[in-house]
Each structure stands twice: as structure tokens, then as C-alpha cells.
Motif scaffolding. Structure first.
Motif, mmCIF file in Angstrom:
data_model
loop_
_atom_site.group_PDB
_atom_site.id
_atom_site.type_symbol
_atom_site.label_atom_id
_atom_site.label_comp_id
_atom_site.label_asym_id
_atom_site.label_seq_id
_atom_site.Cartn_x
_atom_site.Cartn_y
_atom_site.Cartn_z
ATOM 1 N N ASN A 2 0.845 -1.292 0.097
ATOM 2 C CA ASN A 2 -0.153 0.177 -0.004
ATOM 3 C C ASN A 2 0.878 1.214 -0.079
ATOM 4 O O ASN A 2 0.488 2.237 0.571
ATOM 5 C CB ASN A 2 -1.124 0.003 1.016
ATOM 6 C CG ASN A 2 -2.062 0.958 1.128
ATOM 7 O OD1 ASN A 2 -2.210 1.438 -0.221
ATOM 8 N ND2 ASN A 2 -2.659 1.374 2.062
ATOM 9 N N LEU A 3 1.811 1.025 -0.635
ATOM 10 C CA LEU A 3 2.815 2.183 -0.702
ATOM 11 C C LEU A 3 2.230 3.731 -1.393
ATOM 12 O O LEU A 3 2.596 4.718 -1.270
ATOM 13 C CB LEU A 3 4.087 2.003 -1.498
ATOM 14 C CG LEU A 3 5.040 0.741 -0.733
ATOM 15 C CD1 LEU A 3 5.926 0.611 -1.495
ATOM 16 C CD2 LEU A 3 5.251 1.555 0.696
ATOM 17 N N PRO A 4 1.162 3.583 -2.294
ATOM 18 C CA PRO A 4 0.639 4.759 -3.100
ATOM 19 C C PRO A 4 0.076 5.587 -1.939
ATOM 20 O O PRO A 4 0.191 6.711 -1.798
ATOM 21 C CB PRO A 4 -0.352 4.330 -4.034
ATOM 22 C CG PRO A 4 0.307 2.967 -4.438
ATOM 23 C CD PRO A 4 0.945 2.354 -3.237
ATOM 24 N N SER A 5 -0.660 4.949 -0.709
ATOM 25 C CA SER A 5 -1.257 5.763 0.229
ATOM 26 C C SER A 5 -0.187 6.483 0.931
ATOM 27 O O SER A 5 -0.561 7.535 1.384
ATOM 28 C CB SER A 5 -1.822 4.666 1.015
ATOM 29 O OG SER A 5 -3.313 4.265 0.375
ATOM 30 N N LEU A 6 0.968 5.757 1.295
ATOM 31 C CA LEU A 6 2.079 6.447 1.890
ATOM 32 C C LEU A 6 2.734 7.661 1.130
ATOM 33 O O LEU A 6 2.963 8.557 1.962
ATOM 34 C CB LEU A 6 3.166 5.465 2.108
ATOM 35 C CG LEU A 6 4.545 5.927 2.789
ATOM 36 C CD1 LEU A 6 4.248 6.332 4.077
ATOM 37 C CD2 LEU A 6 5.642 4.875 2.651
ATOM 38 N N ILE A 7 2.858 7.566 -0.154
ATOM 39 C CA ILE A 7 3.216 8.782 -0.849
ATOM 40 C C ILE A 7 2.382 9.831 -0.633
ATOM 41 O O ILE A 7 2.734 10.905 -0.644
ATOM 42 C CB ILE A 7 3.674 8.332 -2.089
ATOM 43 C CG1 ILE A 7 4.680 7.257 -2.362
ATOM 44 C CG2 ILE A 7 3.963 9.580 -2.889
ATOM 45 C CD1 ILE A 7 4.926 6.681 -3.605
ATOM 46 N N ARG A 8 1.192 9.328 -0.805
ATOM 47 C CA ARG A 8 -0.019 10.468 -1.112
ATOM 48 C C ARG A 8 -0.310 11.368 0.383
ATOM 49 O O ARG A 8 -0.506 12.267 0.445
ATOM 50 C CB ARG A 8 -1.357 9.945 -1.734
ATOM 51 C CG ARG A 8 -1.324 9.559 -3.185
ATOM 52 C CD ARG A 8 -2.562 9.260 -3.623
ATOM 53 N NE ARG A 8 -2.473 9.072 -5.066
ATOM 54 C CZ ARG A 8 -2.396 7.895 -5.753
ATOM 55 N NH1 ARG A 8 -2.787 6.810 -5.237
ATOM 56 N NH2 ARG A 8 -2.160 7.781 -6.792
ATOM 57 N N GLY A 9 -0.173 10.309 1.186
ATOM 58 C CA GLY A 9 -0.439 10.822 2.660
ATOM 59 C C GLY A 9 0.871 11.809 3.021
ATOM 60 O O GLY A 9 0.520 12.946 3.848
ATOM 61 N N ARG B 250 5.853 11.913 -8.747
ATOM 62 C CA ARG B 250 6.022 13.025 -9.578
ATOM 63 C C ARG B 250 4.605 13.871 -9.684
ATOM 64 O O ARG B 250 4.737 14.971 -9.695
ATOM 65 C CB ARG B 250 6.415 12.492 -11.330
ATOM 66 C CG ARG B 250 8.011 12.295 -11.126
ATOM 67 C CD ARG B 250 8.250 12.168 -12.670
ATOM 68 N NE ARG B 250 7.303 11.012 -13.362
ATOM 69 C CZ ARG B 250 7.919 9.772 -13.479
ATOM 70 N NH1 ARG B 250 8.913 9.242 -13.037
ATOM 71 N NH2 ARG B 250 6.971 8.929 -13.954
ATOM 72 N N GLU B 251 3.636 13.054 -9.752
ATOM 73 C CA GLU B 251 2.328 13.701 -9.556
ATOM 74 C C GLU B 251 1.947 14.480 -8.513
ATOM 75 O O GLU B 251 1.639 15.389 -8.577
ATOM 76 C CB GLU B 251 1.279 12.612 -9.741
ATOM 77 C CG GLU B 251 -0.338 13.080 -9.604
ATOM 78 C CD GLU B 251 -1.213 11.833 -9.653
ATOM 79 O OE1 GLU B 251 -1.945 11.836 -8.866
ATOM 80 O OE2 GLU B 251 -0.833 10.774 -10.191
ATOM 81 N N GLU B 252 2.407 14.002 -7.333
ATOM 82 C CA GLU B 252 2.564 14.896 -6.255
ATOM 83 C C GLU B 252 3.403 15.603 -5.861
ATOM 84 O O GLU B 252 3.945 16.372 -4.864
ATOM 85 C CB GLU B 252 2.503 13.813 -4.728
ATOM 86 C CG GLU B 252 1.446 12.822 -4.626
ATOM 87 C CD GLU B 252 0.298 13.679 -4.658
ATOM 88 O OE1 GLU B 252 0.087 14.703 -4.137
ATOM 89 O OE2 GLU B 252 -1.061 12.819 -4.664
ATOM 90 N N ARG B 253 4.533 15.870 -6.856
ATOM 91 C CA ARG B 253 5.613 16.783 -6.840
ATOM 92 C C ARG B 253 6.439 16.503 -5.653
ATOM 93 O O ARG B 253 7.098 17.475 -4.905
ATOM 94 C CB ARG B 253 5.093 18.149 -6.762
ATOM 95 C CG ARG B 253 4.279 18.613 -8.097
ATOM 96 C CD ARG B 253 3.785 19.890 -7.865
ATOM 97 N NE ARG B 253 2.782 20.508 -9.163
ATOM 98 C CZ ARG B 253 2.397 21.518 -9.130
ATOM 99 N NH1 ARG B 253 2.468 22.670 -8.528
ATOM 100 N NH2 ARG B 253 1.451 21.622 -10.316
ATOM 101 N N LEU B 254 6.894 15.248 -5.436
ATOM 102 C CA LEU B 254 7.672 15.221 -4.454
ATOM 103 C C LEU B 254 9.219 14.663 -5.029
ATOM 104 O O LEU B 254 10.240 14.151 -4.185
ATOM 105 C CB LEU B 254 7.293 13.910 -3.715
ATOM 106 C CG LEU B 254 5.991 13.875 -2.949
ATOM 107 C CD1 LEU B 254 5.616 12.675 -2.216
ATOM 108 C CD2 LEU B 254 6.193 14.846 -1.795
#
Length: 253
Positions: A213-220, A248-252
Motif C-alpha cells: 500500500n505504498l501509494p497511500s504512503l506517498i499521497r499521505g 512526480r504527480e505529487e511533486r515529491l
């Protein structure tokens, strides 16, 4: 005792199962057992004092066929088969063990049906909720659950790393409790790493796969907007490109 160990990953590939397989094979060898390891890999395997048979990955079907033939050479000389991957590797191994009448032990380290659900980008569910909602008998995952049941019911013994997971499987796959054992994951007691100077950094280190569930980690992390903090994901796996796109979408980065 002559032990044939089969695993989906092995060093130098990353991941807890790879490290576990390596250390277990070493300890069994040091205890005087004859150990052979058959594994899938994309990298050259280091020499060990025990035999390691590395099967190069191609596609899922060919992987199983090639591993079946590689293991067939050794299974006839083994007293027991110990499989750490109980579907991708465990399915062909269970068939081979049945033909050769070699008892096999399965160590459960996850759940293939649940992992496929998580890879499908559905609503994140815990393993318990996946079964509580009856998702394991859904048409999309029923075949996986059927294979899991067949593999486990034919096993000489099944090892879990938690009582919670054992109870879940005993209930939903109708396994006899007496045919199961819980062996908790090892925790080192000495030489633990010491971090002298704390930094403003969150670090994940492991396989980049759907059920983490790493997408949730990145977005969170992006949503939290923590000044001066940094998120670092270290590892490799099938979700690497997708996770990089989300970052990249979250500009991280």
C-alpha cells in the motif's frame, strides 16, 4: 537429513523472504543437513557451501515449468521439501512432491489471493477484511483460493508467522489445527543499528509491491506537507514505475 528448499526470491535480490531463505539454509547446513535451494532469480547468485539452483525468470507460465524441471532433479533425493513460496513456486512443488511421495512443509508469508486483489488497485483491505467480506470466493479470486486450499491440505505441515493468520486460514481453508505451527519472525537481539543523529526523514526499505500500500504512503506524506521532511523509498519490485509516477504527480521528486 536431505532438505530441498524452494523460494521465489533469494539474495542478491532484496526482500525479507530472500534474507529469511538465505539464513535458514545456512543454519540448516551448519547443523549438518544436506541442503539444496531452488529459486527464481534475475541476478547471479553468490556461491554458498550448499547447492543453489537459480532459475531465470521469463514469464509466469515458463517460470513454473522451468522450476518444476529444476526441482525434479533434486526432489527424488530429498527427505523433505520446505517451500517458502507457496503459490508461484509452491504450486509446482506440491505437484512434484505428490508424484515423488516426498513430504513437503509450507511456510505462509502472505496471501496470494489478497495480494492479487491489492495489485488490482481496488479499495485497500486488510487481509482479515478480505476474508471477512468473502472476497476470496469472488469469481476473480476463487481460482487462487482453490489452489491455496489444495496446496495446504496436502502439506505435511504448515508454518505461520502469527497466530492471527493461522486462525484465519484454519477457519477459511478448513485446516486441522494440529497440522499447523506458529514460528514468529526472528528479531535480532545484538548488533542493532544505532542512529546517532536523527534526521527529518521517513524511510521505507523493502519490496515495491501492491499489498504494501505504498501509494497511500506517498499521497499521505504529500498531503501532510511536513516542512523540511523527506520521504525515501528504497527497494525494487513490480510497482516501481507506478510509484515513481505518483511521486512526480505529487511533486515529491
Amino acid at each position: 537429513m536431505r532438505i530441498l528448499m524452494t523460494t521465489g526470491v533469494f539474495p542478491p535480490e532484496a526482500g525479507g523472504p530472500a534474507t529469511y531463505a538465505e539464513m535458514l539454509a545456512k543454519k540448516l547446513h551448519e547443523a549438518g543437513h544436506t541442503v539444496s535451494v531452488v529459486t527464481l532469480t534475475d541476478r547471479a547468485v553468490t556461491r554458498y557451501p550448499f547447492r543453489v539452483v537459480a532459475v531465470r525468470r521469463r514469464n509466469k507460465f515458463l517460470n513454473r515449468i522451468k522450476l518444476l524441471f529444476a526441482a525434479a532433479i533434486h526432489v527424488w533425493h530429498a527427505d523433505v521439501v520446505y517451500t517458502l513460496d507457496w503459490f508461484a513456486v509452491g504450486l509446482p512443488i506440491s505437484m512434484l512432491a505428490k508424484i515423488s511421495r516426498t513430504p513437503y512443509i509450507v511456510r505462509i508469508g502472505g496471501d496470494y489471493a489478497w495480494e492479487r486483489y491489492m495489485e488490482s488497485a481496488g479499495e485497500p483491505l486488510t487481509l482479515h477484511d478480505f476474508y471477512a467480506k468473502g472476497m476470496h470466493v469472488d469469481a476473480r479470486y476463487r481460482a487462487y483460493s482453490g489452489f491455496i486450499a489444495a496446496i495446504l491440505r496436502q502439506a505435511a505441515h504448515i508454518i505461520f508467522n502469527s497466530e492471527r493468520e493461522r486462525d484465519l486460514y484454519v477457519e477459511h481453508y478448513e485446516l486441522p489445527l494440529s497440522n499447523t505451527t506458529v514460528i514468529y519472525n526472528p528479531v535480532p537481539r545484538e548488533d542493532l543499528p544505532v542512529r546517532a543523529t536523527p534526521t527529518k526523514e521517513f524511510v521505507y526499505w523493502g519490496r515495491l509491491v501492491g499489498f504494501k500500500n505504498l501509494p497511500s504512503l506517498i499521497r499521505g506524506f504529500a498531503k501532510a506537507r511536513l516542512p523540511g521532511y523527506r520521504l525515501a523509498l528504497i527497494g525494487d519490485g513490480p510497482q516501481k514505475a507506478a510509484l515513481e509516477a505518483i511521486a512526480r504527480e505529487e511533486r515529491l521528486g
